[in-house]
Design an enzyme around this catalytic site. Structure first.
Site, PDB file in Angstrom:
ATOM      1  N   LYS A 104     -50.845 -10.998  38.045  1.00 35.08           N
ATOM      2  CA  LYS A 104     -49.406 -10.840  38.294  1.00 35.08           C
ATOM      3  C   LYS A 104     -48.923  -9.594  37.581  1.00 35.08           C
ATOM      4  CE  LYS A 104     -45.433 -12.066  39.829  1.00 35.08           C
ATOM      5  NZ  LYS A 104     -45.397 -10.706  40.451  1.00 35.08           N
ATOM      6  N   LYS A 140     -51.689  -4.875  37.448  1.00 35.29           N
ATOM      7  CA  LYS A 140     -50.700  -3.824  37.678  1.00 35.29           C
ATOM      8  C   LYS A 140     -51.267  -2.906  38.745  1.00 35.29           C
ATOM      9  CE  LYS A 140     -46.735  -2.382  36.000  1.00 35.29           C
ATOM     10  NZ  LYS A 140     -45.700  -3.183  35.287  1.00 35.29           N
ATOM     11  N   GLY A 179     -42.277  -5.309  41.894  1.00 37.56           N
ATOM     12  CA  GLY A 179     -41.848  -3.926  41.741  1.00 37.56           C
ATOM     13  C   GLY A 179     -42.072  -3.398  40.333  1.00 37.56           C
ATOM     14  N   ASP A 180     -41.847  -2.124  40.161  1.00 40.23           N
ATOM     15  CA  ASP A 180     -41.838  -1.444  38.867  1.00 40.23           C
ATOM     16  C   ASP A 180     -41.129  -0.112  39.151  1.00 40.23           C
ATOM     17  OD1 ASP A 180     -43.199  -1.829  36.027  1.00 40.23           O
ATOM     18  OD2 ASP A 180     -43.464   0.275  36.510  1.00 40.23           O
ATOM     19  N   ASN A 255     -33.036  -0.478  37.559  1.00 38.64           N
ATOM     20  CA  ASN A 255     -32.737  -1.918  37.460  1.00 38.64           C
ATOM     21  C   ASN A 255     -32.640  -2.446  36.040  1.00 38.64           C
ATOM     22  OD1 ASN A 255     -32.342  -3.222  39.740  1.00 38.64           O
ATOM     23  ND2 ASN A 255     -34.441  -3.979  39.984  1.00 38.64           N
TER      24      ASN A 255
HETATM   25  N1  GLU Z   1     -42.983  -4.589  36.544  1.00 40.04           N
HETATM   26  C1  GLU Z   1     -42.414  -5.655  35.796  1.00 40.04           C
HETATM   27  C2  GLU Z   1     -43.048  -5.718  34.418  1.00 40.04           C
HETATM   28  O1  GLU Z   1     -43.395  -4.703  33.865  1.00 40.04           O
HETATM   29  C3  GLU Z   1     -42.395  -6.974  36.536  1.00 40.04           C
HETATM   30  C4  GLU Z   1     -43.685  -7.520  36.986  1.00 40.04           C
HETATM   31  C5  GLU Z   1     -43.553  -8.727  37.919  1.00 40.04           C
HETATM   32  O2  GLU Z   1     -42.432  -9.183  38.147  1.00 40.04           O
HETATM   33  O3  GLU Z   1     -44.596  -9.174  38.388  1.00 40.04           O
HETATM   34  O4  GLU Z   1     -43.164  -6.751  33.815  1.00 40.04           O
END
Ligand code: GLU
Length: 460
Positions: A104, A140, A179-180, A255
């Site tokens: 995840k 990731k 997202g990121d 965001n």
């Molecule tokens: N990109 C976000 C983080 O750095 C969210 C990751 C997600 O929701 O899976 O945690």
């Protein structure tokens, strides 16, 4: 020296030797991966007292195993721009650890993306996701594609090409991206559409961060920023303080930043500065969030435009100078290593009281040490920004149950998760002899849960 003392000393030495040995190994194996080595260094330093008390983690080779991703997928992403020219970008997915659940973690589209950035982010995600207490592993992904200046159709074509390859490796019980930086609900929508087209069905739980009107969770967009503020709120209680009446700086204007500003303002703070990759704005009257939201979420404009509507505000085209503005609380919510030693010195000189990391690894190791030496409350990213992925896990639950919770229900659960994370960090820091050190607390608490699962699951 009593017999017990000498056992303690032996255990400590064994632990230190082990940590040193494995770090040298990681360095040798990943010589050019600066960010990944920075993230591992921080974890390794925190874990020394754990190995002194838990030799079984040494015999099970947990540190060697936890620093090597289960799998890294690298792939070509070819796409055509609006003029018919062909471009090739590089796609990544780092599937780092699946001992607590499906991989995840988000997907980042930014020209700086490379193997080191992907690996550091996925590595951080192991501990962060573990801290949420939810059944999620860590991964990731991303690409060095630059979404800046691209048309909507170009974004769609790139994203479809990206997911056509990645679809072979993900799934609701296997790997669930979100997202990121550079990836929001529009991109997730295109990925989701293309994934379902390829699979010939509707698999709601394969992505999180979807539009709440099309399978997403209410409150996901706000979750990382709100969560960061909830975490800092807990930290401030130690000094009998709150956000009320504090001057706050929040870097970024995506965001995370927008909703950190929103929650801080709701709690009575005055947010005086925010930024984008071009520079920062300073509004001594307090930032007008409606303007920032419109510029960034609707019109896709630069933050410099803010000063056209708010004449008293200043714009400076040097992002890093945002930290020279005096403030009580600083929330770095833009990107990795945005607060270096120089920036940290400016903040300390201006008597900053608390730092909450909304972005991933926004403070360098030197900056972090400086804050700690000077008694500044410090909320590390893997704890303070875990609210985003926590609500992602809630989105997965809602998708599985085929129902949706109200925004209030999600926010209540998020608030509880952030309080629990704070308590876990405090407890772990206490238990391993470093009371008040939330960096160690977060690393240790996150680590213990995964390490136990890795022991239980046998060698892999
Ligand atoms: N990109 C976000 C983080 O750095 C969210 C990751 C997600 O929701 O899976 O945690």
């Amino acid at each position: 020296m009593t017999k017990l003392d000498s056992i303690h000393t032996d255990n400590k030495k064994r632990a230190n030797d082990y940590v040193h040995e494995v770090y040298e190994l990681v360095k040798k194996r990943n010589p050019d991966e600066k960010e990944f080595l920075q993230a591992t260094r921080e974890i390794f330093d925190s874990l020394r007292p754990v190995f002194a008390q838990h030799p079984e983690y040494i015999t099970n080779g947990i540190l060697e195993r936890i620093t090597e991703p289960e799998r890294i997928i690298t792939f070509r992403v070819a796409w055509e721009d609006d003029q018919g020219k062909v471009h090739v970008n590089r796609g990544f997915r780092v599937q780092f650890n699946s001992d607590l659940g499906p991989y995840k973690g988000g997907i980042r589209f930014h020209p700086s993306v490379n193997a080191s950035i992907m690996k550091f982010l996925a590595f951080e995600q192991i501990f962060k996701n573990s801290l949420t207490g939810q059944p999620i592993g860590a991964g990731k992904g991303g690409s060095d594609f630059d979404p800046k200046g691209k048309s909507d159709r170009e974004i769609m074509r790139f994203t479809q090409s990206f997911i056509t390859e990645l679809s072979k490796y993900i799934g609701p019980d296997r790997d669930v991206p979100a997202g990121d930086i550079g990836v929001g609900k529009r991109e997730i929508g295109y990925m989701f559409g293309q994934y379902n087209r390829l699979k010939g069905g509707y698999e709601a739980g394969v992505f999180t961060g979807k539009d709440p009107n099309h399978g997403g969770s209410l409150g996901r967009k706000e979750a990382t920023g709100y969560g960061t503020v909830y975490f800092v709120e807990e930290m401030l209680k130690v000094k009998n303080e709150s956000f009320d009446g504090q001057t706050v700086i929040v870097s970024g204007s995506g965001n995370v930043s927008i909703y950190a500003m929103e929650k801080a303002m709701q709690l009575g703070a005055k947010v005086v500065a925010c930024s984008d990759s071009g520079g920062y704005i300073y509004d001594e009257n307090g930032i007008n969030l409606d303007t920032v939201k419109r510029l960034k979420e609707v019109e896709n404009k630069r933050i410099s435009e803010y000063t056209k509507e708010h004449l008293q505000a200043e714009y400076h085209d040097d992002c890093s100078a945002i930290w020279s503005i005096p403030c009580d609380i600083a929330l770095p919510c833009a990107t990795q290593n945005e607060i270096d030693e120089i920036a940290a010195r400016m903040l300390v000189a201006n008597s900053v009281k608390a730092i909450g990391e909304g972005a991933n690894m926004p403070c360098t190791l030197e900056a972090m040490a400086l804050f700690q030496e000077n008694g500044v409350l410090f909320g590390p990213a893997k704890a303070a920004n875990a609210g985003g992925v926590a609500v992602s896990a809630m989105e997965m639950s809602q998708n599985s149950m085929r129902l949706s919770w109200t925004a209030e229900e999600v926010d209540e659960k998020l608030h509880l998760v952030m309080k629990n994370i704070y308590t876990s960090c405090v407890d772990a820091a206490d238990r391993f002899g470093h009371p008040g050190n939330l960096v160690m607390g977060a690393n240790i608490a996150g680590f213990l849960k995964v390490a136990d699962a890795m022991v239980a699951h046998g060698l892999s």
